[in-house]
Design a protein around this motif. Structure first.
Motif, PDB file in Angstrom:
ATOM      1  N   GLU A   9      12.754  -8.868  -0.480  1.00  0.00           N
ATOM      2  CA  GLU A   9      11.972  -9.959  -0.228  1.00  0.00           C
ATOM      3  C   GLU A   9      10.681  -9.169   0.792  1.00  0.00           C
ATOM      4  O   GLU A   9       9.605  -8.786   0.688  1.00  0.00           O
ATOM      5  CB  GLU A   9      11.872 -11.307   0.127  1.00  0.00           C
ATOM      6  N   GLU A  10      11.541  -8.939   1.894  1.00  0.00           N
ATOM      7  CA  GLU A  10      10.612  -8.279   3.015  1.00  0.00           C
ATOM      8  C   GLU A  10       9.879  -6.933   2.501  1.00  0.00           C
ATOM      9  O   GLU A  10       8.689  -6.711   2.757  1.00  0.00           O
ATOM     10  CB  GLU A  10      10.819  -8.083   4.050  1.00  0.00           C
ATOM     11  N   LYS A  11      10.678  -5.829   1.770  1.00  0.00           N
ATOM     12  CA  LYS A  11      10.271  -5.071   1.480  1.00  0.00           C
ATOM     13  C   LYS A  11       9.203  -4.586   0.233  1.00  0.00           C
ATOM     14  O   LYS A  11       8.350  -4.313   0.445  1.00  0.00           O
ATOM     15  CB  LYS A  11      11.159  -3.925   0.906  1.00  0.00           C
ATOM     16  N   ALA A  12       9.405  -5.919  -0.628  1.00  0.00           N
ATOM     17  CA  ALA A  12       9.058  -5.917  -2.118  1.00  0.00           C
ATOM     18  C   ALA A  12       7.828  -6.825  -1.184  1.00  0.00           C
ATOM     19  O   ALA A  12       6.277  -5.683  -1.404  1.00  0.00           O
ATOM     20  CB  ALA A  12       9.555  -6.917  -2.995  1.00  0.00           C
ATOM     21  N   ILE A  14       5.652  -6.182   2.082  1.00  0.00           N
ATOM     22  CA  ILE A  14       5.126  -5.144   2.589  1.00  0.00           C
ATOM     23  C   ILE A  14       4.440  -3.569   1.699  1.00  0.00           C
ATOM     24  O   ILE A  14       3.767  -2.962   1.766  1.00  0.00           O
ATOM     25  CB  ILE A  14       6.456  -4.540   3.435  1.00  0.00           C
ATOM     26  N   GLY A  15       5.264  -3.807   0.560  1.00  0.00           N
ATOM     27  CA  GLY A  15       5.114  -2.945  -0.470  1.00  0.00           C
ATOM     28  C   GLY A  15       3.635  -2.929  -1.301  1.00  0.00           C
ATOM     29  O   GLY A  15       3.112  -2.318  -1.622  1.00  0.00           O
ATOM     30  N   GLU A  16       3.974  -4.454  -1.633  1.00  0.00           N
ATOM     31  CA  GLU A  16       2.545  -5.333  -1.821  1.00  0.00           C
ATOM     32  C   GLU A  16       1.095  -5.323  -0.965  1.00  0.00           C
ATOM     33  O   GLU A  16       0.309  -4.666  -1.969  1.00  0.00           O
ATOM     34  CB  GLU A  16       2.688  -6.858  -2.224  1.00  0.00           C
ATOM     35  N   LEU A  17       1.718  -5.053   0.421  1.00  0.00           N
ATOM     36  CA  LEU A  17       0.473  -4.764   1.284  1.00  0.00           C
ATOM     37  C   LEU A  17       0.486  -3.695   0.965  1.00  0.00           C
ATOM     38  O   LEU A  17      -1.089  -3.120   1.216  1.00  0.00           O
ATOM     39  CB  LEU A  17       0.955  -5.338   2.615  1.00  0.00           C
ATOM     40  N   LEU A  18       1.111  -2.596   0.729  1.00  0.00           N
ATOM     41  CA  LEU A  18       0.378  -1.491   0.624  1.00  0.00           C
ATOM     42  C   LEU A  18      -0.180  -0.468  -0.638  1.00  0.00           C
ATOM     43  O   LEU A  18      -1.244   0.107   0.203  1.00  0.00           O
ATOM     44  CB  LEU A  18       1.994  -0.269   0.502  1.00  0.00           C
ATOM     45  N   ALA A  35       7.067   6.660   0.557  1.00  0.00           N
ATOM     46  CA  ALA A  35       7.921   7.232   0.402  1.00  0.00           C
ATOM     47  C   ALA A  35       8.729   6.764   0.551  1.00  0.00           C
ATOM     48  O   ALA A  35      10.276   6.444  -0.303  1.00  0.00           O
ATOM     49  CB  ALA A  35       7.973   8.811   1.412  1.00  0.00           C
ATOM     50  N   PHE A  36       8.539   5.840   1.781  1.00  0.00           N
ATOM     51  CA  PHE A  36       9.790   4.871   1.886  1.00  0.00           C
ATOM     52  C   PHE A  36       9.748   3.233   0.758  1.00  0.00           C
ATOM     53  O   PHE A  36      10.996   3.096   0.817  1.00  0.00           O
ATOM     54  CB  PHE A  36       9.351   3.981   3.415  1.00  0.00           C
ATOM     55  N   TYR A  37       8.822   3.111   0.694  1.00  0.00           N
ATOM     56  CA  TYR A  37       8.538   1.445   0.236  1.00  0.00           C
ATOM     57  C   TYR A  37       8.896   1.763  -1.767  1.00  0.00           C
ATOM     58  O   TYR A  37       9.245   0.991  -2.027  1.00  0.00           O
ATOM     59  CB  TYR A  37       7.471   0.587   0.571  1.00  0.00           C
ATOM     60  N   PHE A  38       8.095   2.962  -1.907  1.00  0.00           N
ATOM     61  CA  PHE A  38       7.664   3.032  -3.139  1.00  0.00           C
ATOM     62  C   PHE A  38       8.925   3.935  -4.393  1.00  0.00           C
ATOM     63  O   PHE A  38       9.406   3.786  -5.198  1.00  0.00           O
ATOM     64  CB  PHE A  38       6.525   3.979  -3.745  1.00  0.00           C
ATOM     65  N   GLU A  39       9.094   5.059  -3.313  1.00  0.00           N
ATOM     66  CA  GLU A  39       9.635   6.369  -3.552  1.00  0.00           C
ATOM     67  C   GLU A  39      11.485   5.969  -2.998  1.00  0.00           C
ATOM     68  O   GLU A  39      12.284   6.599  -4.155  1.00  0.00           O
ATOM     69  CB  GLU A  39       9.390   7.471  -3.309  1.00  0.00           C
ATOM     70  N   ASP A  40      11.653   5.238  -2.897  1.00  0.00           N
ATOM     71  CA  ASP A  40      12.769   4.348  -1.906  1.00  0.00           C
ATOM     72  C   ASP A  40      13.904   5.902  -0.914  1.00  0.00           C
ATOM     73  O   ASP A  40      15.114   5.468  -1.503  1.00  0.00           O
ATOM     74  CB  ASP A  40      13.958   3.885  -2.814  1.00  0.00           C
ATOM     75  N   TYR A  41      12.878   6.137  -0.565  1.00  0.00           N
ATOM     76  CA  TYR A  41      13.286   7.673   0.661  1.00  0.00           C
ATOM     77  C   TYR A  41      13.718   7.095   1.959  1.00  0.00           C
ATOM     78  O   TYR A  41      13.575   5.946   2.500  1.00  0.00           O
ATOM     79  CB  TYR A  41      12.642   8.736   0.897  1.00  0.00           C
ATOM     80  N   SER A  42      14.642   7.481   2.529  1.00  0.00           N
ATOM     81  CA  SER A  42      15.817   7.074   3.625  1.00  0.00           C
ATOM     82  C   SER A  42      14.688   7.390   4.796  1.00  0.00           C
ATOM     83  O   SER A  42      13.924   8.891   4.418  1.00  0.00           O
ATOM     84  CB  SER A  42      16.787   7.579   3.751  1.00  0.00           C
TER      85      SER A  42
END
Length: 115
Positions: A9-12, A14-18, A35-42
């Motif tokens: 939920e936190e990642k989602a 932050i993705g919305e804020l981004l 890359a981290f939040y939308f493309e799920d890169y480490s």
């Protein structure tokens, strides 16, 4: 590594804020966050692709998150969007014309208040 529901939920969030405020970030920070939040890169994958240290990526994400939270604290665009989406859901489920009219007026009020 499996993420807890809270972390997801936190990642989602932050993705919305981004999505809302990403254009206000520097290019490097925005690119790494996308890359981290939308493309799920480490962190390691981003660091490798950009030829920087993993710590540099981590610091970019941290500073970007702080800025996104600061922007939301000042501008409230996420909260406003959520209120409007809630109103739309109510409108879709509304039975009476009077209720639809009241919801539409509330939504118009959201737009008239500006940022």
């Amino acid at each position: 590594m499996e993420l807890s529901e809270e972390k997801i939920e936190e990642k989602a969030y932050i993705g919305e804020l981004l999505s809302l405020y990403g254009g206000l970030l520097t290019e490097n920070v925005r690119r790494r966050m996308e890359a981290f939040y939308f493309e799920d890169y480490s962190l390691g994958e981003i660091a490798y692709n950009e030829k920087v240290s993993r710590n540099a990526v981590y610091e970019s994400l941290l500073s970007g998150e702080k800025l996104l939270f600061k922007y939301e604290d000042k501008l409230h665009l996420y909260k406003r969007n959520q209120r409007l989406l809630d109103q739309i859901d109510k409108l879709e489920k509304s039975a009476s014309e009077e209720e639809k009219k009241r919801i539409c007026e509330a939504m118009k009020g959201e737009f008239h208040h500006g940022i």
